[in-house]
Write a protein that holds these residues in place. Structure first.
Motif: not given
Length: 260
Positions: A61-62, A74-76, A85-87, A102-103
């Motif tokens: 995941l960096g 969410l990243v996982r 699709k990310a919210s 992601f924030w």
């Protein structure tokens, strides 16, 4: 009674006669092998196979420093399923070598703290505020409104890579009481530096980027600072020498010339 002959009782003889008259063919009885085979088949159907545990491969995941539990989950999920699709997805695609986490701007206290830093250290009341990775633009608009209410003349610019998110920001800006420009694309390519360093305004750059992303913007950020501007970054400090004038409990770092 006859020796050596099989006696057939009257009931069996009647059943055989009835069977022949009805035309129904009677199946021969099963032998021992067939009975054993049938039992094995029934046992196999009744048996429930134990669940097979599949070991999931470890996901790369960096750098996840600074991410809360919700965002990390969410990243996982996105790493496992690229079609998800990310919210809340701001800046670059994480899986493709992200320079931004992601924030979503949910912490109103953190935003108010950032605005207070700007008000305390801005040398003039004419500001050009640029948000690199602005998302839906809500945070940038809110910051602009607070600065304007404090008496500053503020121009706003948001830069967002994600086209769908950028479209929402543009729609919101079109109906907002606080004018705001929103550019869609990579802040490595767009001419935001020329916009923010316009003469007559103090340039201010707001960002929440990972250290590798900040490092790639070194030349642009050094020009902002050389122009008397301010750079406000969340959680990660500038990974190169720069005059830091303030920091706060919300982990904002403000860089620029000290206010006279």
């Amino acid at each position: 009674f006859s020796v050596g002959r099989r006696w057939v009782g009257p009931r069996s003889a009647m059943s055989s006669s009835e069977s022949e008259s009805s035309g129904v063919e009677r199946k021969p009885p099963l032998d021992c092998y067939q009975l054993h085979k049938l039992k094995l088949q029934r046992r196999a159907k009744a048996a429930v196979a134990p669940p097979v545990e599949v070991e999931e491969p470890e996901l790369d995941l960096g750098d996840c420093e600074g991410l809360d539990a919700e965002t990390l989950a969410l990243v996982r999920k996105m790493a496992k399923d690229p079609t998800h699709k990310a919210s809340k997805c701001f800046g670059f695609d994480w899986a493709a070598g992200s320079v931004a986490p992601f924030w979503a701007w949910k912490d109103s206290e953190a935003l108010e703290s950032a605005v207070r830093l700007l008000l305390d250290h801005a040398s003039v009341r004419q500001i050009r505020l640029c948000d690199l990775g602005c998302g839906d633009g809500a945070a940038l608009q809110q910051a602009g409104l607070v600065l304007r209410d404090a008496g500053a003349v503020v121009n706003l610019l948001g830069v967002e890579l994600d086209a769908a998110v950028c479209e929402r920001a543009q729609d919101a800006a079109a109906t907002s009481a606080m004018p705001m420009e929103v550019w869609q694309g990579s802040f490595f390519d767009l001419p935001w530096l020329e916009w923010v360093c316009d003469p007559g305004f103090q340039p201010v750059v707001l960002m929440y980027l990972l250290a590798p992303g900040i490092a790639q913007l070194r030349d642009q950020l050094e020009r902002v600072l050389a122009s008397g501007g301010l750079v406000l970054t969340l959680k990660w400090e500038l990974p190169f020498p720069a005059p830091r004038v303030a920091a706060d409990p919300h982990v904002w770092y403000l860089y620029g010339a000290p206010c006279c």
